[in-house]
Design an enzyme around this catalytic site. Structure first.
Site, PDB file in Angstrom:
ATOM      1  N   LYS A  70       0.808  -1.225   0.000  1.00 44.11           N
ATOM      2  CA  LYS A  70       0.000   0.000   0.000  1.00 44.11           C
ATOM      3  C   LYS A  70       0.842   1.277   0.000  1.00 44.11           C
ATOM      4  O   LYS A  70       0.390   2.310  -0.507  1.00 44.11           O
ATOM      5  CB  LYS A  70      -0.959   0.012   1.189  1.00 44.11           C
ATOM      6  CG  LYS A  70      -2.071  -1.030   1.080  1.00 44.11           C
ATOM      7  CD  LYS A  70      -3.075  -0.879   2.215  1.00 44.11           C
ATOM      8  CE  LYS A  70      -4.241  -1.835   2.030  1.00 44.11           C
ATOM      9  NZ  LYS A  70      -5.317  -1.625   3.014  1.00 44.11           N
ATOM     10  N   ASP A 106     -10.498   2.361   1.523  1.00 41.67           N
ATOM     11  CA  ASP A 106     -10.660   1.981   2.934  1.00 41.67           C
ATOM     12  C   ASP A 106     -11.032   3.221   3.742  1.00 41.67           C
ATOM     13  O   ASP A 106     -11.956   3.203   4.557  1.00 41.67           O
ATOM     14  CB  ASP A 106      -9.361   1.382   3.500  1.00 41.67           C
ATOM     15  CG  ASP A 106      -9.039   0.022   2.929  1.00 41.67           C
ATOM     16  OD1 ASP A 106      -9.974  -0.728   2.598  1.00 41.67           O
ATOM     17  OD2 ASP A 106      -7.837  -0.296   2.823  1.00 41.67           O
ATOM     18  N   SER A 130      -1.535  -0.640  14.075  1.00 41.59           N
ATOM     19  CA  SER A 130      -0.706   0.484  13.623  1.00 41.59           C
ATOM     20  C   SER A 130      -0.204   0.290  12.201  1.00 41.59           C
ATOM     21  O   SER A 130       0.707   0.982  11.763  1.00 41.59           O
ATOM     22  CB  SER A 130       0.493   0.681  14.567  1.00 41.59           C
ATOM     23  OG  SER A 130       1.307  -0.485  14.602  1.00 41.59           O
ATOM     24  N   GLY A 131      -0.792  -0.655  11.460  1.00 40.11           N
ATOM     25  CA  GLY A 131      -0.379  -0.899  10.080  1.00 40.11           C
ATOM     26  C   GLY A 131      -1.080   0.022   9.100  1.00 40.11           C
ATOM     27  O   GLY A 131      -1.679   1.038   9.474  1.00 40.11           O
TER      28      GLY A 131
END
Length: 272
Positions: A70, A106, A130-131
């Site tokens: 991402k 998202d 925390s990704g």
């Protein structure tokens, strides 16, 4: 019924470390339902630069991007819209005649669900994770006006970094912390079942909450969601998130916005 596969059929793909059938089934169901000359296929890659080059060179119309790509694709696209720029994370690429435009659906889905469920921006929240997905979820809450929050992450570096970006505080684990809104953006609960070790928050934290939000999509009824339902809490599920973000992707790829009923039917089909 969509046209038979032909030379003009437009291809959309997904790129993920661990491809699943969810997006493939969701999009292809709607192509059939709406009679669109598209086909969708999931892929993985060990060379994201070459893969995105292929999207551009082969005229692939759309590309869904999942972990761990991402952030890597940011340098490989031509334009970033506000949803991707806000969090420096991409999950959707649209190829307009060789120009690659990036978005983060998202983020858009979370923002829509916050409004749809009428969650008060004055509500303090705990957000575990925390990704890349946690960045999208956290930014959507922050941008919706949620100013009081805590990031819970075992990885101190990424946890503190995300907390600092959002103006929240950081804790390594939930401990005895409580808040009216609790959000899980970790894989905890993906194994299903009701074992306490599959809960992303302690039962005491669930009992003290009024709203429980789990981004895990499979299973939709995670141990956290099951515990929240049993305690009579308002719940928001990962199935809602994945359906809405995919609907946004579908519209970006095709120019057609499916109805809520079509999205629901595609979502149910994708989980079979």
């Amino acid at each position: 019924m969509k046209p038979a596969l032909n030379k003009d059929t437009q291809l959309c793909i997904s790129l993920a470390a661990r491809p699943s059938n969810i997006g493939t089934r969701f999009h292809n169901y709607l192509y059939d339902e709406l009679g669109l000359d598209f086909i969708y296929k999931a892929f993985t890659t060990t060379d994201i630069t070459a893969a995105i080059g292929g999207v551009r060179a082969l005229g692939i119309r759309g590309c869904s991007v999942s972990m761990p790509f991402k952030e890597d694709v940011i340098a490989l696209v031509d334009e970033m819209d506000a949803s991707a720029t806000a969090i420096r994370s991409v999950n959707t690429i649209v190829n307009d005649h060789g120009v690659l435009k990036a978005s983060n659906t998202d983020y858009l889905a979370i923002a829509e669900l916050i409004a749809e469920h009428g969650i008060d921006p004055g509500t303090p929240l705990l957000l575990r994770g925390s990704g890349g997905m946690a960045k999208a979820v956290g930014a959507a809450f922050r941008d919706a006006g949620f100013s009081s929050g805590t990031i819970i992450a075992r990885n101190e570096a990424s946890g503190r970094r995300l907390a600092d970006e959002l103006g929240y505080r950081w804790l390594p684990d939930p401990g005895t912390e409580t808040a009216p809104l609790i959000v899980n953006v970790t894989p905890i609960g993906m194994s299903g079942g009701a074992e306490s070790e599959s809960l992303s928050y302690p039962l005491g934290t669930v009992d003290a909450a009024t709203t429980v939000f789990d981004v895990v999509a499979l299973p939709a009824e995670t141990p956290l969601i099951l515990a929240a339902r049993a305690a009579g809490k308002r719940v928001v599920t990962g199935a809602e998130v994945i359906a809405l973000q995919a609907a946004h992707q579908f519209e970006l790829y095709t120019g057609v916005r499916p109805t809520p009923e079509q999205v629901l039917a595609a979502s149910v089909f994708s989980r079979q």
